[in-house]
Scaffold this motif. Structure first.
Motif, PDB file in Angstrom:
ATOM      1  N   GLU A 170     -12.170  17.038   2.617  1.00 16.97           N
ATOM      2  CA  GLU A 170     -11.839  16.280   1.407  1.00 16.97           C
ATOM      3  C   GLU A 170     -12.059  14.794   1.704  1.00 16.97           C
ATOM      4  N   LEU A 171     -12.271  13.571   0.789  1.00 16.15           N
ATOM      5  CA  LEU A 171     -12.022  12.614   0.840  1.00 16.15           C
ATOM      6  C   LEU A 171     -10.763  12.558  -0.346  1.00 16.15           C
ATOM      7  N   VAL A 172      -9.785  11.702   0.443  1.00 15.57           N
ATOM      8  CA  VAL A 172      -8.955  11.133  -1.415  1.00 15.57           C
ATOM      9  C   VAL A 172      -8.505   9.697  -0.728  1.00 15.57           C
ATOM     10  N   PHE A 173      -8.674   9.444  -2.312  1.00 16.07           N
ATOM     11  CA  PHE A 173      -8.818   8.128  -2.890  1.00 16.07           C
ATOM     12  C   PHE A 173      -7.812   7.878  -3.494  1.00 16.07           C
ATOM     13  N   ALA A 174      -6.939   6.735  -3.333  1.00 19.27           N
ATOM     14  CA  ALA A 174      -5.748   6.501  -3.696  1.00 19.27           C
ATOM     15  C   ALA A 174      -6.008   4.539  -4.196  1.00 19.27           C
ATOM     16  N   TYR A 175      -4.902   4.764  -5.703  1.00 19.86           N
ATOM     17  CA  TYR A 175      -4.929   2.987  -5.820  1.00 19.86           C
ATOM     18  C   TYR A 175      -3.135   3.481  -5.959  1.00 19.86           C
ATOM     19  N   ALA A 176      -2.676   2.096  -5.611  1.00 13.56           N
ATOM     20  CA  ALA A 176      -1.381   1.759  -5.975  1.00 13.56           C
ATOM     21  C   ALA A 176      -1.342   0.590  -5.983  1.00 13.56           C
ATOM     22  N   ILE A 177       0.155   0.761  -7.025  1.00 17.56           N
ATOM     23  CA  ILE A 177       0.208  -0.951  -7.570  1.00 17.56           C
ATOM     24  C   ILE A 177       1.693  -0.884  -7.241  1.00 17.56           C
ATOM     25  N   SER A 178       2.126  -2.498  -7.102  1.00 17.41           N
ATOM     26  CA  SER A 178       3.772  -2.947  -6.982  1.00 17.41           C
ATOM     27  C   SER A 178       3.793  -3.657  -7.915  1.00 17.41           C
ATOM     28  N   GLU A 179       4.878  -3.831  -8.940  1.00 17.17           N
ATOM     29  CA  GLU A 179       4.856  -4.285  -9.550  1.00 17.17           C
ATOM     30  C   GLU A 179       5.662  -6.150  -9.207  1.00 17.17           C
ATOM     31  N   ALA A 180       5.793  -5.710  -7.623  1.00 16.37           N
ATOM     32  CA  ALA A 180       6.048  -6.803  -7.098  1.00 16.37           C
ATOM     33  C   ALA A 180       4.506  -7.674  -6.060  1.00 16.37           C
ATOM     34  N   ALA A 181       3.683  -7.115  -6.228  1.00 12.72           N
ATOM     35  CA  ALA A 181       2.643  -7.241  -5.737  1.00 12.72           C
ATOM     36  C   ALA A 181       3.157  -7.581  -3.899  1.00 12.72           C
ATOM     37  N   THR A 182       3.370  -6.347  -3.837  1.00 13.53           N
ATOM     38  CA  THR A 182       3.342  -6.208  -2.159  1.00 13.53           C
ATOM     39  C   THR A 182       2.500  -4.603  -1.333  1.00 13.53           C
ATOM     40  N   ALA A 183       2.271  -3.869  -2.319  1.00 12.99           N
ATOM     41  CA  ALA A 183       1.679  -2.765  -2.340  1.00 12.99           C
ATOM     42  C   ALA A 183       0.767  -2.823  -1.113  1.00 12.99           C
ATOM     43  N   SER A 184       0.959  -2.097   0.054  1.00 20.03           N
ATOM     44  CA  SER A 184      -0.321  -2.234   1.419  1.00 20.03           C
ATOM     45  C   SER A 184      -0.765  -0.531   1.832  1.00 20.03           C
ATOM     46  N   ALA A 185      -1.728  -0.228   2.393  1.00 21.82           N
ATOM     47  CA  ALA A 185      -1.611   0.982   2.508  1.00 21.82           C
ATOM     48  C   ALA A 185      -1.246   2.164   3.288  1.00 21.82           C
ATOM     49  N   GLY A 186      -0.387   3.298   3.003  1.00 24.88           N
ATOM     50  CA  GLY A 186      -0.029   3.961   4.505  1.00 24.88           C
ATOM     51  C   GLY A 186      -0.156   3.940   5.211  1.00 24.88           C
ATOM     52  N   THR A 187       0.346   5.044   5.881  1.00 33.47           N
ATOM     53  CA  THR A 187       0.108   5.916   7.204  1.00 33.47           C
ATOM     54  C   THR A 187      -0.393   6.329   7.345  1.00 33.47           C
ATOM     55  N   GLY A 188      -2.645   5.932   8.506  1.00 33.85           N
ATOM     56  CA  GLY A 188      -2.805   6.985   8.564  1.00 33.85           C
ATOM     57  C   GLY A 188      -4.204   6.959   6.747  1.00 33.85           C
ATOM     58  N   PHE A 189      -4.000   5.690   6.277  1.00 32.14           N
ATOM     59  CA  PHE A 189      -4.924   5.405   5.212  1.00 32.14           C
ATOM     60  C   PHE A 189      -5.391   3.760   5.940  1.00 32.14           C
ATOM     61  N   MET A 190      -7.022   4.041   5.625  1.00 33.14           N
ATOM     62  CA  MET A 190      -7.982   2.516   5.799  1.00 33.14           C
ATOM     63  C   MET A 190      -7.516   2.414   4.043  1.00 33.14           C
ATOM     64  N   ALA A 191      -7.187   0.219   3.649  1.00 38.21           N
ATOM     65  CA  ALA A 191      -6.875   0.166   3.331  1.00 38.21           C
ATOM     66  C   ALA A 191      -8.254  -0.649   2.934  1.00 38.21           C
ATOM     67  N   ARG A 192      -8.841   0.093   0.976  1.00 37.97           N
ATOM     68  CA  ARG A 192      -9.588  -1.433   0.772  1.00 37.97           C
ATOM     69  C   ARG A 192      -9.415  -2.752   0.423  1.00 37.97           C
ATOM     70  N   SER A 193      -9.636  -2.225  -0.955  1.00 41.76           N
ATOM     71  CA  SER A 193      -9.717  -3.750  -2.114  1.00 41.76           C
ATOM     72  C   SER A 193      -7.823  -4.099  -1.804  1.00 41.76           C
ATOM     73  N   THR A 194      -8.004  -5.213  -0.863  1.00 41.35           N
ATOM     74  CA  THR A 194      -5.930  -5.913  -1.671  1.00 41.35           C
ATOM     75  C   THR A 194      -5.796  -6.823  -2.258  1.00 41.35           C
ATOM     76  N   ILE A 195      -6.431  -7.030  -3.092  1.00 34.84           N
ATOM     77  CA  ILE A 195      -6.217  -8.409  -3.739  1.00 34.84           C
ATOM     78  C   ILE A 195      -5.260  -8.251  -4.494  1.00 34.84           C
ATOM     79  N   ASN A 196      -4.193  -8.967  -5.678  1.00 36.32           N
ATOM     80  CA  ASN A 196      -3.434  -9.056  -6.350  1.00 36.32           C
ATOM     81  C   ASN A 196      -2.063  -8.415  -5.600  1.00 36.32           C
ATOM     82  N   GLY A 197      -2.053  -7.833  -4.694  1.00 34.70           N
ATOM     83  CA  GLY A 197      -1.346  -6.750  -4.080  1.00 34.70           C
ATOM     84  C   GLY A 197      -0.825  -6.257  -4.302  1.00 34.70           C
ATOM     85  N   ASP A 198      -1.883  -4.808  -4.724  1.00 31.87           N
ATOM     86  CA  ASP A 198      -1.667  -3.867  -5.117  1.00 31.87           C
ATOM     87  C   ASP A 198      -3.275  -3.702  -4.000  1.00 31.87           C
ATOM     88  N   VAL A 199      -3.042  -1.894  -3.589  1.00 32.99           N
ATOM     89  CA  VAL A 199      -4.474  -1.836  -2.640  1.00 32.99           C
ATOM     90  C   VAL A 199      -4.659  -0.608  -3.092  1.00 32.99           C
TER      91      VAL A 199
END
Length: 232
Positions: A170-199
């Motif tokens: 199964e594909l797991v898609f996730a959208y994570a936001i950080s109020e300090a604009a510092t979110a980045s992909a977790g271990t083992g995940f491929m980052a797709r969009s990183t605009i505005n400090g979210d991922v």
């Protein structure tokens, strides 16, 4: 507010992440269980200040592919998500707390092949970001489950939510936001969009079961929404 690509490669802990250097032939060999693995095709994103946002896919989308839209606003609510092919989007409930900005994720199955533009309407002008994704090799009834979480912890993989998948690959898609604009992909995940400090990020899990979906954050409020999709 802080506001193609195919292939599978083994990343960590039985998790399959997407490798843009892999070949379709190697993809097929890796998906050797009873179900195939969904494959990332393309991404387009836009950060702007408006009440209506239009984001066009750079390449034509294909009939039967999965379209996933992630929207982050500063404070205004979502009115509608539509596209130029009149696809029917399923929008998950708004994820928002007193400490975090609103998060919206929606998905649809493309009913036509060709150019496609996604339009997001808010209930007022706002600083917002819209991210549109396309995935191929999707099952006829692809949506399995979703999960959300919020918090304020800091560090690698500090943003976390558990999701339970029910079939292999199964594909797991996730959208994570950080109020300090510092979110980045977790271990083992491929980052797709990183605009505005979210991922937005994704990974494919070889085996069904309980999986920790993570992203990285500094010590600031965060929110994450994860969705699991089945292959054919």
């Amino acid at each position: 507010m802080r506001c193609v690509v195919v292939g599978l490669a083994l990343v960590a802990c039985g998790r399959l992440g997407f490798d843009p250097t892999a070949s379709p032939a190697r993809d097929a060999a890796s998906a050797d269980a009873s179900h195939g693995a969904p494959v990332f095709v393309q991404l387009a994103d836009l950060a702007d200040s408006s009440s209506v946002f239009s984001v066009a896919y750079a390449s034509p989308v294909a009939t039967g592919n999965l379209l996933v839209v992630a929207v982050g606003t500063n404070s205004h609510g979502l009115v509608a998500i539509t596209d130029s092919n009149a696809d029917s989007f399923v929008t998950l409930p708004e994820l928002v707390t007193a400490a975090t900005s609103p998060v919206y994720v929606a998905w649809a199955i493309s009913t036509e092949s060709g150019s496609n533009t996604v339009t997001v309407e808010l209930d007022g002008s706002d600083d917002a970001a819209v991210r549109v994704h396309e995935y191929a090799n999707i099952g006829a009834d692809p949506f399995d489950t979703s999960a959300t979480n919020t918090g304020s912890s800091a560090g690698i993989d500090a943003i976390e939510v558990q999701i339970d998948t029910h079939i292999d690959h199964e594909l797991v898609f996730a959208y994570a936001i950080s109020e300090a604009a510092t979110a980045s992909a977790g271990t083992g995940f491929m980052a797709r969009s990183t605009i505005n400090g979210d991922v937005t990020e994704d990974a494919t899990y070889a085996a069904p079961g309980a999986h920790a979906i993570t992203a990285t954050n500094t010590s600031t409020p965060w929110a994450i929404e994860a969705l699991a999709f089945k292959g054919p």
